[in-house]
Scaffold this motif. Structure first.
Motif, PDB file in Angstrom:
ATOM      1  N   TYR A  24      32.479  34.470  40.355  1.00  0.00           N
ATOM      2  CA  TYR A  24      32.360  34.416  39.305  1.00  0.00           C
ATOM      3  C   TYR A  24      33.296  33.216  39.104  1.00  0.00           C
ATOM      4  CZ  TYR A  24      30.257  39.281  38.592  1.00  0.00           C
ATOM      5  OH  TYR A  24      28.989  40.168  38.857  1.00  0.00           O
ATOM      6  N   SER A  25      34.410  32.800  40.015  1.00  0.00           N
ATOM      7  CA  SER A  25      35.227  32.086  39.501  1.00  0.00           C
ATOM      8  C   SER A  25      34.852  30.396  39.747  1.00  0.00           C
ATOM      9  CB  SER A  25      37.029  32.298  39.989  1.00  0.00           C
ATOM     10  OG  SER A  25      37.796  33.484  39.401  1.00  0.00           O
ATOM     11  N   GLU A  26      33.885  30.850  40.448  1.00  0.00           N
ATOM     12  CA  GLU A  26      32.600  29.081  40.639  1.00  0.00           C
ATOM     13  C   GLU A  26      31.792  29.497  39.514  1.00  0.00           C
ATOM     14  OE1 GLU A  26      31.714  28.700  44.209  1.00  0.00           O
ATOM     15  OE2 GLU A  26      33.198  30.201  45.512  1.00  0.00           O
ATOM     16  N   ALA A  27      31.769  30.080  39.169  1.00  0.00           N
ATOM     17  CA  ALA A  27      30.738  30.007  37.677  1.00  0.00           C
ATOM     18  C   ALA A  27      31.150  29.605  37.127  1.00  0.00           C
ATOM     19  CB  ALA A  27      29.480  30.996  37.989  1.00  0.00           C
ATOM     20  N   THR A  28      32.163  30.236  36.719  1.00  0.00           N
ATOM     21  CA  THR A  28      33.111  29.794  35.386  1.00  0.00           C
ATOM     22  C   THR A  28      33.468  28.691  35.620  1.00  0.00           C
ATOM     23  OG1 THR A  28      35.240  30.548  35.749  1.00  0.00           O
ATOM     24  CG2 THR A  28      33.650  32.621  34.218  1.00  0.00           C
TER      25      THR A  28
ATOM     26  N   ILE B  44      32.034  26.056  36.861  1.00  0.00           N
ATOM     27  CA  ILE B  44      30.695  25.181  36.638  1.00  0.00           C
ATOM     28  C   ILE B  44      30.250  25.178  34.927  1.00  0.00           C
ATOM     29  CG2 ILE B  44      28.180  25.112  36.801  1.00  0.00           C
ATOM     30  CD1 ILE B  44      29.206  26.277  40.155  1.00  0.00           C
ATOM     31  N   PHE B  45      30.025  26.512  34.710  1.00  0.00           N
ATOM     32  CA  PHE B  45      30.254  26.188  32.964  1.00  0.00           C
ATOM     33  C   PHE B  45      31.118  27.165  32.368  1.00  0.00           C
ATOM     34  CE2 PHE B  45      26.977  28.870  30.503  1.00  0.00           C
ATOM     35  CZ  PHE B  45      26.591  28.272  29.520  1.00  0.00           C
ATOM     36  N   PRO B  46      32.040  26.632  31.934  1.00  0.00           N
ATOM     37  CA  PRO B  46      33.692  27.689  31.687  1.00  0.00           C
ATOM     38  C   PRO B  46      32.860  28.523  30.585  1.00  0.00           C
ATOM     39  CG  PRO B  46      33.917  25.532  31.228  1.00  0.00           C
ATOM     40  CD  PRO B  46      32.316  25.323  32.182  1.00  0.00           C
ATOM     41  N   MET B  47      32.152  28.711  29.827  1.00  0.00           N
ATOM     42  CA  MET B  47      31.365  29.431  28.694  1.00  0.00           C
ATOM     43  C   MET B  47      30.320  30.260  28.964  1.00  0.00           C
ATOM     44  SD  MET B  47      31.212  26.720  25.607  1.00  0.00           S
ATOM     45  CE  MET B  47      30.443  25.668  26.192  1.00  0.00           C
ATOM     46  N   PHE B  48      30.344  30.428  29.873  1.00  0.00           N
ATOM     47  CA  PHE B  48      29.435  31.972  30.785  1.00  0.00           C
ATOM     48  C   PHE B  48      29.933  33.372  30.729  1.00  0.00           C
ATOM     49  CE2 PHE B  48      26.864  32.257  34.671  1.00  0.00           C
ATOM     50  CZ  PHE B  48      26.128  33.363  34.322  1.00  0.00           C
ATOM     51  N   ILE B  49      29.991  33.840  29.129  1.00  0.00           N
ATOM     52  CA  ILE B  49      31.002  35.002  29.120  1.00  0.00           C
ATOM     53  C   ILE B  49      30.321  36.124  29.697  1.00  0.00           C
ATOM     54  CG2 ILE B  49      30.386  36.694  26.711  1.00  0.00           C
ATOM     55  CD1 ILE B  49      32.334  33.691  26.496  1.00  0.00           C
ATOM     56  N   GLU B  50      29.253  36.458  31.061  1.00  0.00           N
ATOM     57  CA  GLU B  50      29.084  37.228  31.148  1.00  0.00           C
ATOM     58  C   GLU B  50      29.617  37.474  32.660  1.00  0.00           C
ATOM     59  OE1 GLU B  50      25.622  36.798  28.398  1.00  0.00           O
ATOM     60  OE2 GLU B  50      26.877  35.829  29.895  1.00  0.00           O
ATOM     61  N   ALA B  51      29.814  36.625  33.196  1.00  0.00           N
ATOM     62  CA  ALA B  51      30.583  36.048  34.317  1.00  0.00           C
ATOM     63  C   ALA B  51      32.004  36.221  34.440  1.00  0.00           C
ATOM     64  CB  ALA B  51      30.562  34.498  34.902  1.00  0.00           C
ATOM     65  N   ILE B  52      32.903  36.027  32.885  1.00  0.00           N
ATOM     66  CA  ILE B  52      34.247  36.086  32.438  1.00  0.00           C
ATOM     67  C   ILE B  52      34.571  38.072  32.345  1.00  0.00           C
ATOM     68  CG2 ILE B  52      35.803  35.625  31.028  1.00  0.00           C
ATOM     69  CD1 ILE B  52      34.414  33.224  30.657  1.00  0.00           C
TER      70      ILE B  52
ATOM     71  N   LYS C 223      25.634  31.779  41.275  1.00  0.00           N
ATOM     72  CA  LYS C 223      27.102  31.654  42.241  1.00  0.00           C
ATOM     73  C   LYS C 223      27.059  33.028  41.343  1.00  0.00           C
ATOM     74  CE  LYS C 223      28.639  27.808  44.075  1.00  0.00           C
ATOM     75  NZ  LYS C 223      28.921  28.208  45.328  1.00  0.00           N
ATOM     76  N   TYR C 224      26.757  33.699  40.017  1.00  0.00           N
ATOM     77  CA  TYR C 224      27.408  35.036  39.728  1.00  0.00           C
ATOM     78  C   TYR C 224      26.256  35.642  40.218  1.00  0.00           C
ATOM     79  CZ  TYR C 224      26.407  38.463  35.307  1.00  0.00           C
ATOM     80  OH  TYR C 224      26.660  39.780  34.826  1.00  0.00           O
ATOM     81  N   LYS C 225      24.927  35.699  40.546  1.00  0.00           N
ATOM     82  CA  LYS C 225      23.866  36.651  40.931  1.00  0.00           C
ATOM     83  C   LYS C 225      24.399  36.786  42.525  1.00  0.00           C
ATOM     84  CE  LYS C 225      19.556  35.637  38.163  1.00  0.00           C
ATOM     85  NZ  LYS C 225      17.993  34.827  39.025  1.00  0.00           N
ATOM     86  N   GLU C 226      25.370  35.823  43.138  1.00  0.00           N
ATOM     87  CA  GLU C 226      25.798  36.654  44.154  1.00  0.00           C
ATOM     88  C   GLU C 226      26.886  37.503  44.022  1.00  0.00           C
ATOM     89  OE1 GLU C 226      26.315  33.007  47.666  1.00  0.00           O
ATOM     90  OE2 GLU C 226      24.958  31.769  45.981  1.00  0.00           O
ATOM     91  N   ALA C 227      27.943  36.704  43.234  1.00  0.00           N
ATOM     92  CA  ALA C 227      29.061  38.296  42.858  1.00  0.00           C
ATOM     93  C   ALA C 227      29.030  38.418  42.813  1.00  0.00           C
ATOM     94  CB  ALA C 227      29.711  36.936  41.594  1.00  0.00           C
TER      95      ALA C 227
END
Length: 268
Positions: A169-173, A175-183, A149-153
């Motif tokens: 990016y929100s879908e990625a977080t 799934i994985f709330p601690m995804f700092i790079e996406a946040i 999801k992150y790469k697509e975003a």
């Protein structure tokens, strides 16, 4: 025809034999070993009741109970009555030592999946490995999906499709709330859109998860500059100089410029 004994006589007979018609709670002792499913009650102005969902032990010393709290009641609850009592708090972590005084063990009941909603959400945001274990999901698959999801975003952001990028990016977080790079990238995307208020909100979320995230702190300061809030930006860049000495020059460069602006404003 034989007559049935009156109910009052039966209850008296049971009482004489030493049985109780209502559940008797046991006081919690200092050394009591809590287990999941324990139901505890306490009498204050009203009766409080909670159910232990999980027990965390650190080196057999510090014990934290993850509990579900029921709404208070005027009368002492029973295990049966709590099945229909509304839930006040679906999850709260509380040190076990807090239950050594005035709390009683009402009994133990199996934990229903519906009762774990709050605990699972807590694990998702604090202990992702344990979250995957409790929900019986593969952690590698979850992270792989979030990364996809992150790469697509990221690709959408490069095309200036900002709203679509934020959604992914929100879908990625999610799934994985601690995804700092996406946040962080949600915050950067909001900056690109000129929405610095939301950018600051997500930089704050990033710093909550990773307090040593100097990039998030730096660009949070830049967002305040974009808003024309020199005082807040000045405070942040000053903080960055002291908190991240290895990055001091980057923070100091902006800090000195802001210092000049503040001086000029104060001196007309």
């Amino acid at each position: 025809m034989r007559k049935s004994k009156p109910m009052s006589s039966i209850l008296t007979f049971i009482s004489v034999l030493g049985f109780s018609t209502t559940p008797q709670a046991e006081p919690i002792t200092k050394n009591y070993q809590f287990v999941a499913g324990d139901v505890l009650v306490q009498k204050e102005s009203l009766w409080k009741a909670l159910k232990v969902l999980d027990v965390d032990k650190i080196e057999d010393k510090q014990v934290t109970l993850h509990v579900m709290v029921f709404e208070d009641s005027k009368s002492k609850p029973s295990i049966k009555s709590l099945e229909k009592r509304p839930v006040k708090i679906y999850h709260a972590p509380i040190a076990a030592e807090n239950f050594a005084q005035s709390w009683e063990l009402l009994g133990n009941r199996n934990i229903e999946n519906s009762e774990l909603v709050g605990f699972i959400e807590y694990l998702k945001h604090t202990n992702f490995q344990r979250y995957a274990e409790v929900t019986k999901q593969n952690i590698d698959e979850l992270i792989s999906l979030a990364n996809s999801k992150y790469k697509e975003a990221y690709a959408l952001g490069k095309q200036s499709k900002f709203n679509e990028a934020i959604a992914l990016y929100s879908e990625a977080t999610d799934i994985f709330p601690m995804f700092i790079e996406a946040i962080d990238n949600i915050a950067f995307t909001y900056m690109d859109m000129g929405d610095n208020e939301n950018a600051i909100k997500y930089f704050d979320e990033s710093l909550r998860i990773e307090p040593d995230g100097y990039t998030a702190l730096y660009y949070k300061g830049q967002s305040y500059i974009n808003l024309g809030d020199v005082d807040s930006a000045y405070t942040i860049f000053k903080e960055g100089m002291s908190r991240f000495p290895e990055k001091k020059s980057a923070f100091e460069e902006v800090y000195l410029k802001l210092q000049k602006i503040k001086y000029m404003r104060s001196n007309g």
